[in-house]
Design an enzyme around this catalytic site. Structure first.
Site, PDB file in Angstrom:
ATOM      1  CG  HIS A 115      -1.935   0.979   1.354  1.00 41.40           C
ATOM      2  ND1 HIS A 115      -1.678   2.299   1.666  1.00 41.40           N
ATOM      3  CD2 HIS A 115      -3.278   0.877   1.221  1.00 41.40           C
ATOM      4  CE1 HIS A 115      -2.816   2.970   1.705  1.00 41.40           C
ATOM      5  NE2 HIS A 115      -3.801   2.136   1.428  1.00 41.40           N
ATOM      6  CG  ASP A 160       0.580  -1.902   6.527  1.00 38.79           C
ATOM      7  OD1 ASP A 160      -0.280  -1.896   7.434  1.00 38.79           O
ATOM      8  OD2 ASP A 160       0.420  -1.316   5.440  1.00 38.79           O
ATOM      9  CE  LYS A 193      -7.186   0.051   6.227  1.00 43.20           C
ATOM     10  NZ  LYS A 193      -8.149   0.410   5.175  1.00 43.20           N
TER      11      LYS A 193
END
Length: 401
Positions: free
Chosen positions: A120, A197, A223
């Protein structure tokens, strides 16, 4: 056997969305919120807000206690060795930037920073810019045909000049768990620091960070069924000591004079200014809620739901999956159909999915696509959601072909 979610009723927004003809399949972008979180936020804001770590009055003591209780809950959720290994940030992106600036003094010209080809932007751009600032080299680990980091290539690319390895635990585009158990030791053998991550991975299953043995791990609350504007950085005790302060202001300072200042160690030394107090307390309430659920039941439900998604996608002619997704999501393209056109027609039918590059433009370029449709699942999704999606997909493809 129908795929029903026994936790769906815990998320009040889903009933409202359903009454509006909406089907939510975009949880990898952000999740819906449980009633337990809503109640905690309402309680905090209606019973008297106050700043933390500053005052002795009762509202401040209550807020500080709740804030620090959330730190304990995050540490327990991740099996950190100690709550002081948890630093609250304003998101995973801020946590990664904190690391990129806080570790900058360890990077010199000619050193290597290693990332993977699936990252990302939040776990690419901070390291890219750090490499530029320090005249270091950014090394990119390739993927195999399944969308998994190629370990053989990694073994040859991670070498004596490697100072840091930064990789995702679960890809937000490819839905593939990455082989961290094999990958992280390659960095450790070279004396390099490791950053994971966990923005997507932390949502699915419980992860023991002491067993994972990474130096740093970042997550994003929104999230993980929690509030927006909150993230957390885990740092192994000795690894946190390597960080230099990167933001300066209230409460992170121990002693200040006009010409000199001494700063607190982690975690408070990296939480400058007023933190997102309500959000941190809300994250703690969310973890309380999730801790009460049966983890094995959630795992079985998510796997069954993902299997049904993959089966349905495989039945559609001309549809191409990106990689070999294992959990949580699937990204795909359709021959001779633009992803934006398809997303528009799905949206018109009340299907909430994501279309585009998913903040991973270099990955999309390497896959030879301009963008893709992504369907992503939460523990609250069920078989009816998938049925609505596939009906809408078939109708949209019929119009576009």
């Amino acid at each position: 056997m129908p795929l029903t979610s026994p936790w769906r009723a815990d998320f009040p927004a889903l009933a409202i969305l359903e009454s509006q003809g909406q089907t939510y399949l975009d949880s990898a972008a952000t999740s819906q919120k449980p009633q337990a979180l809503i109640d905690a936020l309402t309680g905090y804001y209606t019973c008297g807000t106050a700043n933390v770590h500053r005052a002795q009055h009762q509202p401040a003591e209550r807020a500080t206690r709740a804030f620090e209780d959330s730190r304990i809950k995050v540490a327990r959720w991740l099996n950190a060795a100690c709550p002081t290994e948890i630093v609250f940030t304003r998101g995973a992106t801020e946590a990664l930037n904190l690391l990129a600036y806080g570790l900058e003094h360890l990077i010199t010209a000619g050193d290597e920073i290693v990332v993977s080809a699936l990252e990302h932007h939040a776990n690419l751009l901070p390291w890219q810019q750090l490499a530029k600032r320090r005249a270091a080299k950014l090394v990119v680990l390739p993927l195999d045909e399944r969308g998994i980091i190629d370990l053989e290539a990694a073994a040859s690319l991670i070498g004596p000049r490697t100072r840091l390895l930064a990789v995702s635990q679960l890809s937000n585009v490819l839905g593939a768990w990455q082989p961290l158990a094999e990958l992280l030791p390659l960095a450790k053998a070279q004396g390099a620091l490791s950053v994971v991550d966990g923005s997507q991975g932390v949502v699915h299953g419980r992860h023991d960070l002491q067993a994972l043995d990474c130096d740093f791990y970042v997550l994003s609350s929104h999230k993980l069924y929690g509030p927006e504007g909150v993230g957390a950085l885990y740092g192994r005790g000795e690894s946190l000591l390597k960080l230099r302060h990167w933001q300066f202001g209230g409460e992170m300072v121990r002693v200040a004079d006009f010409q000199h200042a001494d700063f607190h160690a982690a975690p408070l030394g990296f939480e400058a200014g007023t933190p997102p107090i309500g959000g941190v307390i809300g994250l703690g309430a969310t973890l309380d809620y999730l801790s009460r659920l049966d983890a094995d039941s959630i795992d079985r439900h998510e796997l069954a739901l993902h299997s049904a998604l993959r089966t349905g996608l495989a039945e559609r002619e001309g549809l191409r999956l990106l990689g070999d997704p294992q959990l949580a999501l699937a990204s795909f393209t359709v021959d001779d159909v633009h992803h934006g056109d398809l997303a528009h027609l799905l949206t018109e039918q009340g299907i909430a999915i994501r279309s585009g590059t998913h903040c991973a433009q270099p990955l999309m370029k390497s896959l030879g696509v301009e963008g893709a449709i992504r369907v992503s699942l939460g523990l609250y999704n069920d078989g009816v959601d998938l049925q609505r999606f596939f009906e809408a997909l078939d109708q949209a493809l019929e119009m576009l072909r």
